[in-house]
Design a protein around this motif. Structure first.
Motif, PDB file in Angstrom:
ATOM      1  N   GLN A  58      19.903  29.450  -1.481  1.00 32.57           N
ATOM      2  CA  GLN A  58      19.727  28.012  -1.654  1.00 32.57           C
ATOM      3  C   GLN A  58      18.414  27.498  -1.057  1.00 32.57           C
ATOM      4  O   GLN A  58      18.055  26.332  -1.258  1.00 32.57           O
ATOM      5  N   GLN A  94      28.533  24.402   6.671  1.00 31.24           N
ATOM      6  CA  GLN A  94      28.265  23.385   5.668  1.00 31.24           C
ATOM      7  C   GLN A  94      27.048  22.546   6.049  1.00 31.24           C
ATOM      8  O   GLN A  94      26.191  22.248   5.207  1.00 31.24           O
ATOM      9  N   ARG A  95      26.951  22.193   7.320  1.00 29.55           N
ATOM     10  CA  ARG A  95      25.811  21.387   7.759  1.00 29.55           C
ATOM     11  C   ARG A  95      24.506  22.178   7.648  1.00 29.55           C
ATOM     12  O   ARG A  95      23.455  21.631   7.289  1.00 29.55           O
ATOM     13  N   TRP A  96      24.567  23.480   7.923  1.00 33.00           N
ATOM     14  CA  TRP A  96      23.386  24.326   7.794  1.00 33.00           C
ATOM     15  C   TRP A  96      22.962  24.449   6.332  1.00 33.00           C
ATOM     16  O   TRP A  96      21.779  24.341   6.006  1.00 33.00           O
ATOM     17  N   LEU A  97      23.940  24.659   5.466  1.00 29.82           N
ATOM     18  CA  LEU A  97      23.639  24.774   4.034  1.00 29.82           C
ATOM     19  C   LEU A  97      22.994  23.496   3.512  1.00 29.82           C
ATOM     20  O   LEU A  97      22.031  23.540   2.740  1.00 29.82           O
ATOM     21  N   GLU A  98      23.506  22.361   3.935  1.00 28.02           N
ATOM     22  CA  GLU A  98      22.944  21.083   3.503  1.00 28.02           C
ATOM     23  C   GLU A  98      21.500  20.940   3.979  1.00 28.02           C
ATOM     24  O   GLU A  98      20.628  20.467   3.232  1.00 28.02           O
ATOM     25  N   ALA A  99      21.242  21.355   5.213  1.00 30.63           N
ATOM     26  CA  ALA A  99      19.885  21.251   5.745  1.00 30.63           C
ATOM     27  C   ALA A  99      18.936  22.201   5.020  1.00 30.63           C
ATOM     28  O   ALA A  99      17.792  21.844   4.700  1.00 30.63           O
ATOM     29  N   TRP A 101      23.726  31.104   2.063  1.00 27.92           N
ATOM     30  CA  TRP A 101      22.703  30.066   2.193  1.00 27.92           C
ATOM     31  C   TRP A 101      21.284  30.502   1.832  1.00 27.92           C
ATOM     32  O   TRP A 101      20.482  29.672   1.406  1.00 27.92           O
ATOM     33  N   SER A 123      32.181  23.143  11.364  1.00 32.47           N
ATOM     34  CA  SER A 123      31.424  22.477  10.302  1.00 32.47           C
ATOM     35  C   SER A 123      29.996  22.975  10.176  1.00 32.47           C
ATOM     36  O   SER A 123      29.264  22.544   9.281  1.00 32.47           O
ATOM     37  N   SER A 170      19.117  23.232   2.013  1.00 31.72           N
ATOM     38  CA  SER A 170      18.900  22.758   0.647  1.00 31.72           C
ATOM     39  C   SER A 170      18.107  21.467   0.570  1.00 31.72           C
ATOM     40  O   SER A 170      17.659  21.070  -0.511  1.00 31.72           O
ATOM     41  N   ALA A 171      17.901  20.817   1.709  1.00 30.61           N
ATOM     42  CA  ALA A 171      17.351  19.461   1.703  1.00 30.61           C
ATOM     43  C   ALA A 171      15.839  19.394   1.563  1.00 30.61           C
ATOM     44  O   ALA A 171      15.299  18.371   1.160  1.00 30.61           O
TER      45      ALA A 171
END
Length: 388
Positions: free
Chosen positions: A177, A141-146, A174, A138, A148-149
């Motif tokens: 993003q 996905q968790r890195w991409l979310e971070a 990433w 995972s 982008s945050a």
């Protein structure tokens, strides 16, 4: 095909060793010895004027070789230093540390960065967001979310993680993003020369750090950083190399920097390692040893290694103990998670007595793979691991 003949200088001194730690201390190919002596000869010939040859001939030659290796469009954006930490801190010195600084990173970065980060966290205005690499499935996905945050001051992560051998998320997935104002640094030490790398689409966006100590096979002392084209950051931690072309001019007024990668250069260093690196990269080209080819060879070694482990059936060193099972997710070393650090140390010492050199971190035992291995070498594991 065997490549051992290219490493005779090291093999003659370690005739009974199976060196499974090239991810830590890689054997040097024989071509590097002549390069080391050439540096001596050039120094004797040039004395004070050797810098003109180094910056006029040697540095551009290695910049071009590295740009070709990494599919980077701007050779002049590569800058050299004795270690990656010096280059990293030069980037960090561009930030105004009297203002709030936010950093995004992972829990699996090499000691020099993680130690530096812990020290900087003593400043009250610095905030750090850390993303755990496990579970690996995972993590992308968790890195991409971070990423982008938030609009971070610095984003720092690895191409291949040093404590697992697991390949990080594709940069193209990433980097676009991230906030345009965020400075992005990628630690490529365990990727460069091991994993096929194409920086063409992100070259103008990221700082890419790597060095010759591991898969580039040229030993310590020659690290480098690819600097984004057009970068106007002004490192506070700077030295006389950073404006080498204007050295003879009056040094007054605002400090000036080169308009290419040299703006992140430091000061006097031993360039013998640059000579060694040049010799390795030239040898690869002459023998048509592309990174794709070498990576494919290493993956064959890894398959042969696992096949031997399957035969041995050791309770601790087996496929189930690997952090990740897929070869496609690995760099050029495997990491086995054991129950505790004492268990790892005892097993590593047992292997060493059998002439099999490994290394370990905590409860993780690492086996590395290199061109100077053959699949048949791993038969030695049967005897070394036979008595559980």
């Amino acid at each position: 095909m065997s490549y051992k003949q290219y490493y005779q200088g090291f093999f003659q001194r370690h005739p009974d060793s199976l060196h499974c730690a090239p991810h830590s201390h890689h054997y040097w190919p024989d071509v590097t010895r002549a390069a080391q002596l050439q540096y001596w000869d050039d120094t004797a010939q040039g004395v004070d004027h050797k810098w003109n040859q180094i910056f006029g001939e040697r540095v551009p030659a290695v910049q071009t070789l590295l740009a070709e290796l990494l599919q980077h469009p701007h050779p002049e954006q590569f800058v050299f230093a004795s270690n990656t930490h010096e280059l990293l801190y030069r980037v960090m010195s561009c930030f105004d540390l009297s203002q709030p600084v936010s950093i995004l990173t992972t829990d699996s970065e090499f000691h020099s960065f993680s130690r530096q980060l812990r020290r900087l966290q003593e400043r009250s205005n610095l905030t750090v967001t850390v993303v755990a690499t496990e579970p690996f499935a995972s993590f992308p996905q968790r890195w991409l979310e971070a990423v982008s945050a938030d609009a971070y001051t610095l984003i720092f992560t690895s191409q291949v993680f040093y404590n697992s051998g697991v390949v990080g998320p594709d940069l193209n997935d990433w980097v676009p993003q991230a906030d345009p104002e965020s400075t992005i640094v990628v630690d490529g030490y365990h990727g460069c020369g091991a994993i096929p790398t194409n920086l063409s689409t992100v070259a103008d966006r990221i700082f890419y750090l790597a060095g010759a100590y591991k898969y580039l096979q040229a030993g310590e002392g020659c690290c480098f950083m690819a600097v984004p084209k057009g970068c106007q950051l002004r490192p506070e931690y700077t030295g006389w190399f950073a404006d080498f072309a204007n050295l003879a001019k009056p040094q007054q007024g605002e400090v000036q920097y080169a308009d290419d990668g040299l703006r992140f250069a430091g000061s006097t260093m031993d360039f013998s390692a640059l000579y060694r690196l040049e010799s390795v990269l030239q040898w690869w080209q002459q023998e048509q040893l592309s990174v794709d080819h070498m990576h494919g060879y290493v993956q064959q070694l890894q398959q042969g290694f696992l096949a031997v482990l399957d035969e041995v059936g050791h309770p601790l060193v087996n496929r189930q103990r690997l952090l990740v099972n897929s070869l496609a997710q690995h760099g050029h070393f495997f990491t086995f998670r054991l129950d505790n650090p004492d268990q790892v140390q005892q097993l590593a010492e047992k292997l060493a007595k059998a002439g099999i050199e490994t290394d370990y971190r905590g409860n993780r035992l690492r086996f590395g793979f290199a061109l100077y291995h053959d699949v048949a070498d791993y038969q030695r594991l049967k005897k070394a691991l036979s008595s559980h």
